[in-house]
Motif scaffolding. Sequence first.
Motif, mmCIF file in Angstrom:
data_model
loop_
_atom_site.group_PDB
_atom_site.id
_atom_site.type_symbol
_atom_site.label_atom_id
_atom_site.label_comp_id
_atom_site.label_asym_id
_atom_site.label_seq_id
_atom_site.Cartn_x
_atom_site.Cartn_y
_atom_site.Cartn_z
ATOM 1 N N LEU A 30 32.656 56.113 63.312
ATOM 2 C CA LEU A 30 31.289 55.872 62.858
ATOM 3 C C LEU A 30 31.319 54.801 61.785
ATOM 4 C CD1 LEU A 30 28.355 57.066 63.239
ATOM 5 C CD2 LEU A 30 28.829 58.415 61.179
ATOM 6 N N SER A 46 22.143 51.311 58.706
ATOM 7 C CA SER A 46 22.190 51.897 60.045
ATOM 8 C C SER A 46 23.569 52.484 60.279
ATOM 9 C CB SER A 46 21.887 50.844 61.125
ATOM 10 O OG SER A 46 22.926 49.881 61.191
ATOM 11 N N PHE A 47 23.637 53.370 61.252
ATOM 12 C CA PHE A 47 24.912 53.884 61.729
ATOM 13 C C PHE A 47 25.225 53.220 63.061
ATOM 14 C CE2 PHE A 47 23.515 57.861 59.367
ATOM 15 C CZ PHE A 47 24.391 57.673 58.307
ATOM 16 N N VAL A 49 27.646 53.556 66.454
ATOM 17 C CA VAL A 49 28.400 54.576 67.185
ATOM 18 C C VAL A 49 29.279 53.902 68.229
ATOM 19 C CG1 VAL A 49 26.545 56.236 66.791
ATOM 20 C CG2 VAL A 49 26.614 54.947 68.948
ATOM 21 N N ALA A 128 17.136 61.450 61.038
ATOM 22 C CA ALA A 128 18.439 60.771 61.146
ATOM 23 C C ALA A 128 19.386 61.555 62.053
ATOM 24 C CB ALA A 128 19.055 60.586 59.758
ATOM 25 N N PHE A 129 19.380 62.869 61.928
ATOM 26 C CA PHE A 129 20.249 63.689 62.768
ATOM 27 C C PHE A 129 19.809 63.631 64.235
ATOM 28 C CE2 PHE A 129 21.316 66.606 58.928
ATOM 29 C CZ PHE A 129 22.333 65.751 58.552
ATOM 30 N N GLU A 131 18.323 61.153 65.739
ATOM 31 C CA GLU A 131 18.726 59.860 66.287
ATOM 32 C C GLU A 131 20.208 59.867 66.657
ATOM 33 O OE1 GLU A 131 19.688 55.654 64.352
ATOM 34 O OE2 GLU A 131 17.519 56.012 64.410
ATOM 35 N N LEU A 132 21.035 60.403 65.784
ATOM 36 C CA LEU A 132 22.463 60.443 66.067
ATOM 37 C C LEU A 132 22.769 61.296 67.290
ATOM 38 C CD1 LEU A 132 24.000 60.634 62.489
ATOM 39 C CD2 LEU A 132 24.529 58.911 64.221
ATOM 40 N N ARG A 135 21.916 59.149 70.390
ATOM 41 C CA ARG A 135 22.813 58.013 70.587
ATOM 42 C C ARG A 135 24.228 58.463 70.945
ATOM 43 N NH1 ARG A 135 22.448 54.304 65.535
ATOM 44 N NH2 ARG A 135 23.755 52.954 66.852
ATOM 45 N N LEU A 136 24.696 59.512 70.302
ATOM 46 C CA LEU A 136 26.039 60.007 70.594
ATOM 47 C C LEU A 136 26.107 60.670 71.963
ATOM 48 C CD1 LEU A 136 26.968 61.399 67.071
ATOM 49 C CD2 LEU A 136 28.021 59.431 68.213
ATOM 50 N N PHE A 149 30.972 64.590 62.256
ATOM 51 C CA PHE A 149 30.140 63.925 61.250
ATOM 52 C C PHE A 149 30.759 64.125 59.870
ATOM 53 C CE2 PHE A 149 26.147 63.479 58.688
ATOM 54 C CZ PHE A 149 25.860 62.173 59.050
#
Length: 222
Positions: A30, A46-47, A49, A128-129, A131-132, A135-136, A149
């Motif tokens: 990450l 931003s994160f 992945v 935020a969680f 979205e992750l 995407r993940l 995480f």
Amino acid sequence: MGPPRRLAARTDIVSEGDRPGTCLVLIEGLVGRYKQLKNGRRQILSFQVPGDFVDLHSFVLGRLDHSMAALCACRIAPISHSAMQEILNEHPRISLAFLRESMIDAAVFRDWVVNLGQRPGYGRLAHAFCELVCRLRAVGQMKGDSFHFPVTQEELGQAVGLSAVHVNRVMQRLKANGLVTHQAGQLIIEDWEGLQRAGDFEPSYLFLGGDGGPAGEGASPT
């Protein structure tokens, strides 16, 4: 693509002002894009992945206007700018894929601005969680209803505009409401629909599928 290399957690990958000669693809881990003020305070923008280009901007702009750091142990692979240009010359349709990547990137940034500016801390973290998770899941990085995480509360606060103390309070509230659990570097989604409601989350801005999300809108991440 060059051979992958490993990076330790909390390692800067590229820094603001750099002019790299390669673009980097994140294979594992990450990454956080960030801007740092002169007083040392940092905003994570931003994160990134696995599967994401970490610094596609450098291919077009040359000089980077922000920095990127590995938030955990990562593996990245470089593609030289010259090789990128050859690929685009030989396969013009790939240019459209890169343009789409940039447009989605911008859409995610817009949603982060809304999240920071208009939602309370509880909603920001829930969003935020969510979205992750989407995407993940899209890149096969969810393990059932959980994902790796190892981000610290300070780093999470830098992403959602909260102090580490405030993040701790919000995490306790999310846990008390039966939405998430964070233990041993794993974030476990206990109530996906409830988490979406808490974050006012609508995944269409991610453009991950025809239904607006990898698991279907409102569906369980499992």
